[in-house]
Design an enzyme around this catalytic site. Structure first.
Site, PDB file in Angstrom:
ATOM      1  N   HIS A 137      66.871  35.622  45.752  1.00 54.34           N
ATOM      2  CA  HIS A 137      68.135  35.525  46.483  1.00 54.34           C
ATOM      3  C   HIS A 137      68.000  36.016  47.927  1.00 54.34           C
ATOM      4  O   HIS A 137      67.274  36.963  48.212  1.00 54.34           O
ATOM      5  CB  HIS A 137      69.248  36.299  45.757  1.00 54.34           C
ATOM      6  CG  HIS A 137      68.950  37.759  45.550  1.00 54.34           C
ATOM      7  ND1 HIS A 137      69.517  38.739  46.304  1.00 54.34           N
ATOM      8  CD2 HIS A 137      68.129  38.374  44.670  1.00 54.34           C
ATOM      9  CE1 HIS A 137      69.080  39.919  45.900  1.00 54.34           C
ATOM     10  NE2 HIS A 137      68.231  39.713  44.909  1.00 54.34           N
ATOM     11  N   ASN A 138      68.660  35.305  48.834  1.00 55.11           N
ATOM     12  CA  ASN A 138      68.700  35.617  50.268  1.00 55.11           C
ATOM     13  C   ASN A 138      67.349  35.488  50.970  1.00 55.11           C
ATOM     14  O   ASN A 138      67.183  35.961  52.092  1.00 55.11           O
ATOM     15  CB  ASN A 138      69.273  37.013  50.515  1.00 55.11           C
ATOM     16  CG  ASN A 138      70.760  37.086  50.213  1.00 55.11           C
ATOM     17  OD1 ASN A 138      71.150  37.496  49.112  1.00 55.11           O
ATOM     18  ND2 ASN A 138      71.583  36.673  51.164  1.00 55.11           N
TER      19      ASN A 138
END
Length: 327
Positions: free
Chosen positions: A242-243
């Protein structure tokens, strides 16, 4: 379909050495070549085959200097590997019959918007308010979630899943089984040591001309977006946390894993089974060898590294040589 050696040379902006009128009707490995076939020589270890191949033509570098007599016809180009890729792409496009139409066995929400010349096969699900661009092809069993946006000329292969709110650019290829926008690995222990889910409220944004390999997974951001920039090519079985952000034209080979919030620059080359810790920054043009472990950021652009722990390639090779001498 058949094409002359001369016609192929014109497509590749190459020069014919031999008979330009010979007809070609298939591709062949240089070691397995038969009459009517075209092969290429990009790796010197395959050079012995060029003297015995039965292929009717071989694509070679302009600098190639044969050590023995060559019986086949040559097409001399700047980059043989890139040229054969260009030729195969052109052949595939000529051969391909473009299909259009929406299968009655697909489930497409009434609020979804589909562009012109879209092709959707049976058992596809398209969620509410999804937007499918012109000339998109979506194959059997794919899942397109709510509010997903897919750009023009993109291909979503069988069984791929694009979860809610994700964005896919133009001219992308999502291979079978890939998952775009699954939940990121976010948990926090409470006062009793029991891990609680951290909601993943963001999405994934893919730029134009991105290729995602089979069974690769890209986690949605906790907040904001996980971003894969234009021209990125991900192999099969890659895990993107994520990210994470990946810069333009970076290529990543199979079984590499990138932990959350790491930012990889543009024009990087990452080999297979590389592991990245989280919250790192990797400079543009970095090259990392297979099975490496990346625990620290890389600030200087254009470096080549390998090993676990990671070190500059020359240092790693010296270490391997010295270890080999220890008995």
């Amino acid at each position: 379909m058949k094409f002359s050696v001369e016609q192929i040379a014109q497509i590749l902006e190459g020069e014919v050495e031999g008979e330009g009128g010979v007809l070609i009707d298939h591709f062949a490995k240089i070691e397995e070549g038969k009459p009517g076939g075209i092969s290429f020589l990009a790796n010197s270890k395959y050079e012995p085959y060029i003297y015995s191949t039965e292929s009717s033509a071989v694509i070679v570098s302009k600098e190639f200097a044969p050590k023995n007599a060559v019986k086949t016809n040559l097409i001399r180009v700047k980059d043989p590997y890139l040229s054969v890729s260009k030729l195969m792409t052109a052949y595939q496009q000529m051969k391909k019959v473009k299909k259009t139409g929406l299968s009655p066995k697909a489930e497409i929400h009434e609020t979804a918007v589909t562009g012109e010349e879209v092709y959707i096969e049976p058992m596809v699900f398209v969620g509410e308010q999804a937007v499918i661009g012109d000339r998109v092809s979506i194959f059997a069993g794919a899942y397109i979630g709510q509010r997903v946006k897919i750009g023009r000329n993109t291909v979503i292969h069988a069984g791929a899943k694009i979860m809610e709110d994700c964005v896919v650019g133009d001219n992308c290829i999502i291979h079978p089984g890939a998952v775009i926008g699954s939940e990121g690995f976010g948990f926090a222990p409470d006062e009793n040591g029991i891990y609680q889910d951290i909601p993943q409220l963001g999405n994934v944004v893919l730029g134009d001309n991105v290729s995602i390999g089979a069974n690769t997974t890209i986690d949605r951001a906790t907040m904001g977006s996980t971003r894969i920039a234009g021209g990125v090519k991900l192999d099969n079985l890659v895990q993107i946390g994520h990210n994470v952000e990946i810069g333009e034209n970076t290529v990543i080979a199979s079984q590499t894993g990138i932990s959350g919030s790491t930012k990889i620059g543009k024009n990087c080359m990452i080999a297979g089974q590389v592991g990245f810790a989280g919250h790192l920054r990797i400079a543009d043009g970095t090259r990392i060898g297979a099975k490496s472990g990346v625990a620290k950021s890389i600030e200087e652009p254009g470096g080549t590294y390998s090993g676990h722990p990671l070190m500059p390639l020359k240092q790693y090779l010296r270490l391997m040589i010295n270890l080999g001498k220890m008995k």
